[in-house]
Enzyme design. Structure first.
Site, PDB file in Angstrom:
ATOM      1  N   SER A 121      47.323  30.096 -12.910  1.00  0.00           N
ATOM      2  CA  SER A 121      46.731  28.779 -12.669  1.00  0.00           C
ATOM      3  C   SER A 121      45.287  28.708 -13.129  1.00  0.00           C
ATOM      4  CB  SER A 121      46.719  28.493 -11.163  1.00  0.00           C
ATOM      5  OG  SER A 121      48.002  28.389 -10.659  1.00  0.00           O
ATOM      6  N   HIS A 142      51.685  27.389 -18.646  1.00  0.00           N
ATOM      7  CA  HIS A 142      51.367  27.003 -17.261  1.00  0.00           C
ATOM      8  C   HIS A 142      52.208  25.808 -16.821  1.00  0.00           C
ATOM      9  CE1 HIS A 142      48.207  25.299 -14.262  1.00  0.00           C
ATOM     10  NE2 HIS A 142      49.085  26.047 -13.639  1.00  0.00           N
ATOM     11  N   GLU A 154      51.020  23.192 -19.520  1.00  0.00           N
ATOM     12  CA  GLU A 154      49.791  23.462 -20.279  1.00  0.00           C
ATOM     13  C   GLU A 154      49.997  24.739 -21.084  1.00  0.00           C
ATOM     14  OE1 GLU A 154      45.732  22.086 -18.091  1.00  0.00           O
ATOM     15  OE2 GLU A 154      46.801  23.669 -17.057  1.00  0.00           O
ATOM     16  N   ASN A 192      43.941  22.139 -13.184  1.00  0.00           N
ATOM     17  CA  ASN A 192      43.333  22.709 -11.968  1.00  0.00           C
ATOM     18  C   ASN A 192      41.813  22.616 -11.958  1.00  0.00           C
ATOM     19  OD1 ASN A 192      45.760  23.268 -10.764  1.00  0.00           O
ATOM     20  ND2 ASN A 192      45.944  25.280 -11.717  1.00  0.00           N
TER      21      ASN A 192
HETATM   22  C1  LIG Z   1      48.422  24.884  -8.791  1.00  0.00           C
HETATM   23  C2  LIG Z   1      48.765  24.774 -10.229  1.00  0.00           C
HETATM   24  O1  LIG Z   1      48.546  25.748 -10.977  1.00  0.00           O
HETATM   25  C3  LIG Z   1      49.237  23.532 -10.875  1.00  0.00           C
HETATM   26  C4  LIG Z   1      50.065  22.625 -10.046  1.00  0.00           C
HETATM   27  O2  LIG Z   1      51.264  22.716 -10.042  1.00  0.00           O
HETATM   28  S1  LIG Z   1      49.234  21.530  -9.099  1.00  0.00           S
HETATM   29  C5  LIG Z   1      50.505  20.653  -8.242  1.00  0.00           C
HETATM   30  C6  LIG Z   1      51.090  19.580  -9.101  1.00  0.00           C
HETATM   31  N1  LIG Z   1      52.101  18.883  -8.343  1.00  0.00           N
HETATM   32  C7  LIG Z   1      51.847  17.762  -7.662  1.00  0.00           C
HETATM   33  O3  LIG Z   1      50.757  17.228  -7.714  1.00  0.00           O
HETATM   34  C8  LIG Z   1      52.991  17.239  -6.863  1.00  0.00           C
HETATM   35  C9  LIG Z   1      52.625  15.995  -6.094  1.00  0.00           C
HETATM   36  N2  LIG Z   1      53.793  15.520  -5.357  1.00  0.00           N
HETATM   37  C10 LIG Z   1      54.778  14.799  -5.947  1.00  0.00           C
HETATM   38  O4  LIG Z   1      54.731  14.487  -7.137  1.00  0.00           O
HETATM   39  C11 LIG Z   1      55.924  14.390  -5.067  1.00  0.00           C
HETATM   40  O5  LIG Z   1      55.511  14.412  -3.723  1.00  0.00           O
HETATM   41  C12 LIG Z   1      57.177  15.303  -5.241  1.00  0.00           C
HETATM   42  C13 LIG Z   1      57.732  15.128  -6.647  1.00  0.00           C
HETATM   43  C14 LIG Z   1      56.898  16.769  -4.977  1.00  0.00           C
HETATM   44  C15 LIG Z   1      58.240  14.891  -4.228  1.00  0.00           C
HETATM   45  O6  LIG Z   1      58.514  13.552  -4.445  1.00  0.00           O
HETATM   46  P1  LIG Z   1      59.029  12.579  -3.283  1.00  0.00           P
HETATM   47  O7  LIG Z   1      59.431  11.322  -3.938  1.00  0.00           O
HETATM   48  O8  LIG Z   1      58.054  12.549  -2.179  1.00  0.00           O
HETATM   49  O9  LIG Z   1      60.200  13.369  -2.635  1.00  0.00           O
HETATM   50  P2  LIG Z   1      61.724  13.401  -2.910  1.00  0.00           P
HETATM   51  O10 LIG Z   1      62.294  12.031  -3.140  1.00  0.00           O
HETATM   52  O11 LIG Z   1      62.256  14.200  -1.787  1.00  0.00           O
HETATM   53  O12 LIG Z   1      61.835  14.258  -4.238  1.00  0.00           O
HETATM   54  C16 LIG Z   1      61.883  13.707  -5.535  1.00  0.00           C
HETATM   55  C17 LIG Z   1      62.647  14.698  -6.384  1.00  0.00           C
HETATM   56  O13 LIG Z   1      61.931  15.919  -6.438  1.00  0.00           O
HETATM   57  C18 LIG Z   1      62.766  17.013  -6.042  1.00  0.00           C
HETATM   58  N3  LIG Z   1      61.945  18.003  -5.355  1.00  0.00           N
HETATM   59  C19 LIG Z   1      61.063  17.773  -4.355  1.00  0.00           C
HETATM   60  N4  LIG Z   1      60.495  18.927  -3.981  1.00  0.00           N
HETATM   61  C20 LIG Z   1      61.035  19.891  -4.753  1.00  0.00           C
HETATM   62  C21 LIG Z   1      60.842  21.289  -4.841  1.00  0.00           C
HETATM   63  N5  LIG Z   1      59.971  21.929  -4.069  1.00  0.00           N
HETATM   64  N6  LIG Z   1      61.571  21.977  -5.759  1.00  0.00           N
HETATM   65  C22 LIG Z   1      62.458  21.347  -6.561  1.00  0.00           C
HETATM   66  N7  LIG Z   1      62.661  20.011  -6.529  1.00  0.00           N
HETATM   67  C23 LIG Z   1      61.960  19.304  -5.632  1.00  0.00           C
HETATM   68  C24 LIG Z   1      63.768  16.385  -5.109  1.00  0.00           C
HETATM   69  O14 LIG Z   1      64.954  17.142  -5.057  1.00  0.00           O
HETATM   70  C25 LIG Z   1      64.004  15.044  -5.756  1.00  0.00           C
HETATM   71  O15 LIG Z   1      64.889  15.221  -6.820  1.00  0.00           O
HETATM   72  P3  LIG Z   1      66.132  14.204  -7.032  1.00  0.00           P
HETATM   73  O16 LIG Z   1      65.494  12.932  -7.487  1.00  0.00           O
HETATM   74  O17 LIG Z   1      66.957  14.871  -8.073  1.00  0.00           O
HETATM   75  O18 LIG Z   1      66.793  14.102  -5.698  1.00  0.00           O
HETATM   76  N1  LIG Z   2      51.960  27.311  -6.426  1.00  0.00           N
HETATM   77  C1  LIG Z   2      51.699  26.468  -7.417  1.00  0.00           C
HETATM   78  O1  LIG Z   2      51.631  25.259  -7.191  1.00  0.00           O
HETATM   79  C2  LIG Z   2      51.500  26.977  -8.797  1.00  0.00           C
HETATM   80  C3  LIG Z   2      51.294  28.318  -9.027  1.00  0.00           C
HETATM   81  N2  LIG Z   2      51.098  28.767 -10.312  1.00  0.00           N
HETATM   82  C4  LIG Z   2      50.882  30.175 -10.569  1.00  0.00           C
HETATM   83  O2  LIG Z   2      52.144  30.828 -10.621  1.00  0.00           O
HETATM   84  C5  LIG Z   2      52.026  32.167 -10.107  1.00  0.00           C
HETATM   85  C6  LIG Z   2      52.959  32.324  -8.930  1.00  0.00           C
HETATM   86  O3  LIG Z   2      52.650  31.380  -7.935  1.00  0.00           O
HETATM   87  P1  LIG Z   2      53.681  31.013  -6.772  1.00  0.00           P
HETATM   88  O4  LIG Z   2      55.053  31.076  -7.281  1.00  0.00           O
HETATM   89  O5  LIG Z   2      53.178  29.795  -6.133  1.00  0.00           O
HETATM   90  O6  LIG Z   2      53.418  32.241  -5.782  1.00  0.00           O
HETATM   91  P2  LIG Z   2      54.383  32.845  -4.668  1.00  0.00           P
HETATM   92  O7  LIG Z   2      53.491  33.489  -3.682  1.00  0.00           O
HETATM   93  O8  LIG Z   2      55.356  31.801  -4.218  1.00  0.00           O
HETATM   94  O9  LIG Z   2      55.229  33.924  -5.476  1.00  0.00           O
HETATM   95  C7  LIG Z   2      54.673  35.041  -6.088  1.00  0.00           C
HETATM   96  C8  LIG Z   2      55.763  36.093  -6.170  1.00  0.00           C
HETATM   97  O10 LIG Z   2      55.287  37.185  -6.949  1.00  0.00           O
HETATM   98  C9  LIG Z   2      55.736  38.358  -6.281  1.00  0.00           C
HETATM   99  N3  LIG Z   2      55.012  39.543  -6.695  1.00  0.00           N
HETATM  100  C10 LIG Z   2      53.813  40.011  -6.242  1.00  0.00           C
HETATM  101  N4  LIG Z   2      53.521  41.170  -6.863  1.00  0.00           N
HETATM  102  C11 LIG Z   2      54.546  41.433  -7.729  1.00  0.00           C
HETATM  103  C12 LIG Z   2      54.820  42.497  -8.617  1.00  0.00           C
HETATM  104  N5  LIG Z   2      53.996  43.521  -8.759  1.00  0.00           N
HETATM  105  N6  LIG Z   2      55.966  42.460  -9.330  1.00  0.00           N
HETATM  106  C13 LIG Z   2      56.819  41.420  -9.184  1.00  0.00           C
HETATM  107  N7  LIG Z   2      56.610  40.382  -8.353  1.00  0.00           N
HETATM  108  C14 LIG Z   2      55.483  40.395  -7.623  1.00  0.00           C
HETATM  109  C15 LIG Z   2      55.535  38.010  -4.828  1.00  0.00           C
HETATM  110  O11 LIG Z   2      56.196  38.937  -3.979  1.00  0.00           O
HETATM  111  P3  LIG Z   2      55.556  39.213  -2.497  1.00  0.00           P
HETATM  112  O12 LIG Z   2      55.560  37.918  -1.787  1.00  0.00           O
HETATM  113  O13 LIG Z   2      56.483  40.249  -1.967  1.00  0.00           O
HETATM  114  O14 LIG Z   2      54.164  39.732  -2.760  1.00  0.00           O
HETATM  115  C16 LIG Z   2      56.162  36.635  -4.790  1.00  0.00           C
HETATM  116  O15 LIG Z   2      57.554  36.689  -4.693  1.00  0.00           O
HETATM  117  C17 LIG Z   2      50.539  32.354  -9.772  1.00  0.00           C
HETATM  118  O16 LIG Z   2      49.883  32.904 -10.874  1.00  0.00           O
HETATM  119  C18 LIG Z   2      50.079  30.914  -9.519  1.00  0.00           C
HETATM  120  O17 LIG Z   2      48.710  30.733  -9.716  1.00  0.00           O
HETATM  121  C19 LIG Z   2      51.118  27.919 -11.396  1.00  0.00           C
HETATM  122  C20 LIG Z   2      51.356  26.597 -11.213  1.00  0.00           C
HETATM  123  C21 LIG Z   2      51.537  26.013  -9.892  1.00  0.00           C
END
Ligand SMILES: CC(=O)CC(=O)SCCNC(=O)CCNC(=O)[C@H](O)C(C)(C)COP(=O)(O)OP(=O)(O)OC[C@H]1O[C@@H](n2cnc3c(N)ncnc32)[C@H](O)[C@@H]1OP(=O)(O)O
Ligand SMILES: NC(=O)C1=CN([C@@H]2O[C@H](COP(=O)(O)OP(=O)(O)OC[C@H]3O[C@@H](n4cnc5c(N)ncnc54)[C@H](OP(=O)(O)O)[C@@H]3O)[C@@H](O)[C@H]2O)C=CC1
Length: 293
Positions: A121, A142, A154, A192
């Site tokens: 991320s 990403h 990304e 992010n």
């Molecule tokens: C941290 C990083 O590195 C980068 C990032 O990812 S940052 C995070 C980016 N993501 C966001 O900002 C998500 C913001 N949230 C949303 O867009 C919405 O709340 C959401 C899409 C997650 C859920 O939408 P919603 O309308 O409230 O819920 P809901 O109607 O239950 O779900 C819509 C669809 O998403 C699916 N869905 C929801 N959560 C899910 C999950 N965790 N996994 C898989 N599918 C999921 C549902 O199954 C549903 O699919 P169908 O249309 O096929 O039934």
């Molecule tokens: N969460 C988000 O919204 C997003 C996350 N990302 C990125 O994706 C990556 C994963 O995030 P996310 O899935 O949320 O994290 P989670 O914590 O859900 O999953 C990470 C997984 O990696 C496993 N793990 C840790 N160490 C090892 C290893 N040495 N070998 C194999 N597996 C290992 C963990 O196991 P254990 O729990 O046993 O340690 C866990 O199952 C990160 O780099 C995150 O920044 C990118 C986009 C969105």
């Protein structure tokens, strides 16, 4: 070269690894989903199964497509099963030391021509590449969470990433019905860099008592039309991941505006990591989430 990507290895069967496995298999790729523990892998396959079943119910895919996708995914806790991969996507915990250790283990197993990508991320692609034996065939792919729903991916090149690798990654992502943006290798890239300071500010807003969890999330959902409130989204991403991203921004850009909120640090220290641990800004252990402040 992109058309040569058939076998995809995924490291880390957490929320992102599951989602990437699912979309890759639905697109017809052979997937090996690897994690350290067999229990984690089993739970991940159950999650993918449940998500695919929901997509059948909502008419997004047919039941035949669900079965075909499931048949393409092999869960494993043996890293040697990644040996046949044309592309490996590392989606393990957002911790540079963890990722470096993984690359040291996995690189000797991979085919020399295999591409290694990270779903990080925030971390420097160039620096992570230097921990591999193939910086020219290493880059950031990403995905956004939840992977099956979010359209964006990304793509991030490190300084050494070569053009055939970038082209192959672009072709691979285009098979997944996703839209690509290209970001330069700066801390936390584009999404992010913008999203996490907003989430961190929401946590400061809570920390300073400007509003409750409910007030802050309601304000941003109804006042700014965000699909989730920022605290709900923080819990969804994982508070450990949020903190790690803020630390990378703070250290990488040396600007105090990125200082992680002390309340975020405290939650992570408590092991309150959001949805995945059952408690964060909300408590998920009951039938409906309850704000913790
Ligand atoms: C941290 C990083 O590195 C980068 C990032 O990812 S940052 C995070 C980016 N993501 C966001 O900002 C998500 C913001 N949230 C949303 O867009 C919405 O709340 C959401 C899409 C997650 C859920 O939408 P919603 O309308 O409230 O819920 P809901 O109607 O239950 O779900 C819509 C669809 O998403 C699916 N869905 C929801 N959560 C899910 C999950 N965790 N996994 C898989 N599918 C999921 C549902 O199954 C549903 O699919 P169908 O249309 O096929 O039934
Ligand atoms: N969460 C988000 O919204 C997003 C996350 N990302 C990125 O994706 C990556 C994963 O995030 P996310 O899935 O949320 O994290 P989670 O914590 O859900 O999953 C990470 C997984 O990696 C496993 N793990 C840790 N160490 C090892 C290893 N040495 N070998 C194999 N597996 C290992 C963990 O196991 P254990 O729990 O046993 O340690 C866990 O199952 C990160 O780099 C995150 O920044 C990118 C986009 C969105």
């Amino acid at each position: 070269m992109g058309s040569e990507i058939r076998n995809v290895g995924i490291i880390g069967a957490g929320q992102m690894g599951c989602g990437i496995a699912q979309v890759a298999a639905v697109a017809g790729h052979r997937v090996h989903l690897y994690d350290l523990s067999a229990e984690r892998v089993e739970a991940a396959l159950a999650t993918v199964n449940g998500n695919l079943a929901r997509q059948v119910v909502s008419g997004k895919i047919t039941d035949d497509a669900r079965s075909a996708a499931l048949a393409l995914i092999t869960g494993t806790s043996d890293v040697n099963d990644l040996a046949s991969s044309d592309l490996v996507i590392e989606a393990a915990t957002e911790d540079e030391a963890v990722k470096r250790k993984i690359y040291a283990t996995v690189c000797p197993i991979l085919k020399p021509e295999a591409i290694l990508a990270t779903n990080t991320s925030s971390l420097s692609i160039t620096r992570l590449a230097s921990a591999t034996d193939r910086p020219e065939r290493f880059m950031g792919i990403h995905f956004m969470n939840p992977v099956p729903v979010m359209k964006l991916v990304e793509l991030v090149r490190g300084i050494a990433t070569d053009e055939p690798t970038f082209v192959a990654a672009k072709q691979f992502v285009s098979t997944l019905d996703k839209v690509i943006t290209v970001a330069e290798d700066f801390p936390a890239f584009i999404v992010n860099r913008i999203l996490l300071p907003m989430i961190n500010e929401a946590i400061y807003t809570l920390y300073e008592g400007v509003g409750s969890v409910d007030a802050i999330d309601t304000a941003m959902k109804l006042g700014a039309n965000h699909p989730m409130g920022p605290l709900q989204l923080a819990d969804f991403i994982g508070l450990d991941t949020c903190l790690s991203i803020m630390q990378v921004l703070h250290e990488g850009l040396s600007d105090s505006k990125y200082r992680p909120c002390p309340l975020l640090v405290k939650y992570v220290e408590a092991g309150w990591l959001g949805r995945k641990s059952g408690r964060g800004f909300y408590d998920y252990r009951g039938p409906t989430p309850v704000p913790t402040r």
